[in-house]
Scaffold this motif. Structure first.
Motif, PDB file in Angstrom:
ATOM      1  N   ALA A  60       0.755  -0.785  -0.155  1.00 39.91           N
ATOM      2  CA  ALA A  60       0.529  -0.004  -0.108  1.00 39.91           C
ATOM      3  C   ALA A  60       0.574   1.200   0.147  1.00 39.91           C
ATOM      4  CB  ALA A  60      -1.067   0.130   0.832  1.00 39.91           C
ATOM      5  N   ILE A  61       2.121   1.114   0.536  1.00 43.50           N
ATOM      6  CA  ILE A  61       2.880   2.098   0.982  1.00 43.50           C
ATOM      7  C   ILE A  61       3.553   2.607  -0.697  1.00 43.50           C
ATOM      8  CG2 ILE A  61       5.313   3.400   1.567  1.00 43.50           C
ATOM      9  CD1 ILE A  61       4.976   1.154   3.604  1.00 43.50           C
ATOM     10  N   ILE A  62       3.662   1.825  -1.155  1.00 42.17           N
ATOM     11  CA  ILE A  62       4.391   2.039  -3.024  1.00 42.17           C
ATOM     12  C   ILE A  62       3.273   2.435  -4.022  1.00 42.17           C
ATOM     13  CG2 ILE A  62       5.579  -0.282  -3.674  1.00 42.17           C
ATOM     14  CD1 ILE A  62       7.315   0.982  -4.640  1.00 42.17           C
TER      15      ILE A  62
ATOM     16  N   SER B 103       2.573  -4.210  -5.764  1.00 45.72           N
ATOM     17  CA  SER B 103       2.369  -2.894  -6.053  1.00 45.72           C
ATOM     18  C   SER B 103       3.549  -1.940  -7.068  1.00 45.72           C
ATOM     19  CB  SER B 103       2.066  -2.203  -4.810  1.00 45.72           C
ATOM     20  OG  SER B 103       3.166  -1.255  -4.090  1.00 45.72           O
ATOM     21  N   LYS B 104       2.833  -1.035  -7.679  1.00 48.57           N
ATOM     22  CA  LYS B 104       3.792   0.016  -8.270  1.00 48.57           C
ATOM     23  C   LYS B 104       4.094   0.733  -8.775  1.00 48.57           C
ATOM     24  CE  LYS B 104       2.318  -1.620 -12.757  1.00 48.57           C
ATOM     25  NZ  LYS B 104       2.527  -2.245 -13.961  1.00 48.57           N
ATOM     26  N   ARG B 105       4.921   2.346  -8.817  1.00 48.63           N
ATOM     27  CA  ARG B 105       4.745   3.016  -8.948  1.00 48.63           C
ATOM     28  C   ARG B 105       5.486   3.405 -10.507  1.00 48.63           C
ATOM     29  NH1 ARG B 105       5.907   6.711  -3.836  1.00 48.63           N
ATOM     30  NH2 ARG B 105       3.718   6.729  -3.502  1.00 48.63           N
ATOM     31  N   GLU B 106       5.766   4.891 -10.989  1.00 48.53           N
ATOM     32  CA  GLU B 106       6.545   5.279 -11.751  1.00 48.53           C
ATOM     33  C   GLU B 106       8.226   4.110 -11.609  1.00 48.53           C
ATOM     34  OE1 GLU B 106       5.970   8.914 -13.726  1.00 48.53           O
ATOM     35  OE2 GLU B 106       3.790   8.401 -13.451  1.00 48.53           O
ATOM     36  N   THR B 107       8.257   5.248 -10.774  1.00 44.07           N
ATOM     37  CA  THR B 107       9.795   4.934  -9.792  1.00 44.07           C
ATOM     38  C   THR B 107      10.258   3.426  -9.407  1.00 44.07           C
ATOM     39  OG1 THR B 107       8.870   5.708  -7.150  1.00 44.07           O
ATOM     40  CG2 THR B 107      10.094   7.639  -9.324  1.00 44.07           C
ATOM     41  N   GLY B 108       9.513   2.871  -9.760  1.00 40.96           N
ATOM     42  CA  GLY B 108       9.636   0.788  -8.716  1.00 40.96           C
ATOM     43  C   GLY B 108       8.374   0.649  -8.656  1.00 40.96           C
ATOM     44  N   TRP B 109       9.073  -0.538  -7.510  1.00 43.46           N
ATOM     45  CA  TRP B 109       8.023  -1.550  -7.427  1.00 43.46           C
ATOM     46  C   TRP B 109       8.576  -2.409  -6.884  1.00 43.46           C
ATOM     47  CZ3 TRP B 109       9.984  -6.779  -8.213  1.00 43.46           C
ATOM     48  CH2 TRP B 109      10.949  -6.762  -9.069  1.00 43.46           C
ATOM     49  N   ILE B 110       7.777  -2.981  -6.213  1.00 45.61           N
ATOM     50  CA  ILE B 110       7.699  -3.848  -4.601  1.00 45.61           C
ATOM     51  C   ILE B 110       6.660  -5.214  -5.143  1.00 45.61           C
ATOM     52  CG2 ILE B 110       6.584  -2.838  -3.201  1.00 45.61           C
ATOM     53  CD1 ILE B 110       8.714  -3.143  -0.974  1.00 45.61           C
ATOM     54  N   GLU B 111       7.535  -6.307  -4.216  1.00 50.25           N
ATOM     55  CA  GLU B 111       6.940  -7.933  -4.157  1.00 50.25           C
ATOM     56  C   GLU B 111       7.436  -8.447  -3.074  1.00 50.25           C
ATOM     57  OE1 GLU B 111       7.839 -10.148  -7.561  1.00 50.25           O
ATOM     58  OE2 GLU B 111       5.908  -9.021  -9.227  1.00 50.25           O
TER      59      GLU B 111
END
Length: 181
Positions: free
Chosen positions: A92-94, A118-126
Motif C-alpha cells: 500500500a505504501i508504494i 504494487s508499482k509506481r513510476e519510480t519502482g515496484w515491490i513484491e
C-alpha cells in the motif's frame, strides 16, 4: 461480503460492505431496527445509523447456499494473517494512485506462495508469503485497505478458477478476480 456480528442479534439484516469497517470501529453494544434504518450504539453513547437494505428472508438463505456450493471442490487454504497483513501494508505504501478509491495491489497466488505486489513510476515491490497451495496460479487486484479488512476477519480461503472466497465463523466474502491487461 457477509459479516455476522454475534449470536445476541435476534434479527437478520444486510448492510453495505463499505459501512462494516466503520461500524466495527464503533464497537456497538446495542442496536435498534426501524422500517428503514438500523441504529447502533456503543457504550459511550455514540450512535451510528445506516440505511437498511430490505430483502426477503429467502434471499439471505440463497446467499448462504451460493457460498456453500462455491466451497465444494475448491482448494481450501489457510493464510498466515500477520505476515500477509505486513505485506499488504508494504504494498500500500508504494501504490501510486492519487485517488484513494483507485488504489490497488496485485495478489498472485501460486503453488506454495502468495505475492503481494504494487508499482509506481519510480519502482515496484513484491513481497512473498509462504502458503500451502498446490492449485493453478490465480491473480486479482484489490484495494489494500479492503484486503486488510478482509484479512482481519477471515484467513481461510477457497480458491476457484475466477473467484476467491474468504470465510470465518462469522464472515463471508467473495472476490471475483479481475485483472487489467
Amino acid at each position: 461480503g457477509i459479516f455476522q456480528l454475534d449470536d445476541s442479534i435476534k434479527h437478520s439484516f444486510l448492510l453495505t460492505a463499505i459501512t462494516i469497517p466503520e461500524l466495527l470501529k464503533l464497537d456497538p453494544i446495542k442496536y435498534c431496527l426501524t422500517d428503514s434504518w438500523i441504529n447502533f450504539k456503543n457504550k459511550e453513547g455514540t450512535v451510528f445509523s445506516v440505511k437498511k437494505i430490505v430483502v426477503e428472508e429467502n434471499v439471505l438463505k440463497n446467499v448462504d447456499k451460493f457460498f456453500d456450493s462455491f466451497k465444494k471442490k475448491k482448494r481450501k487454504v489457510k493464510l498466515p494473517q500477520d505476515n500477509l497483513l505486513k505485506a499488504v501494508d508494504v504494498g500500500a505504501i508504494i501504490e501510486q494512485s492519487q485517488v484513494d478509491m483507485e488504489k490497488r495491489i496485485k495478489i498472485s497466488i501460486s503453488p506454495d506462495e502468495l505475492i503481494v505486489g504494487s508499482k509506481r513510476e519510480t519502482g515496484w515491490i513484491e513481497t512473498s508469503v509462504e502458503i500451502d497451495y498446490e492449485g493453478k496460479p490465480v491473480e486479482f487486484q484489490i484495494h489494500p485497505e479492503y484486503f486488510s479488512n478482509i484479512l482481519n476477519h477471515a484467513t481461510t480461503i477457497y480458491i476457484g478458477e475466477d473467484k476467491v472466497f474468504f470465510e470465518s465463523s462469522n464472515f463471508k466474502h467473495l472476490i471475483c478476480m479481475y485483472m487489467e491487461e
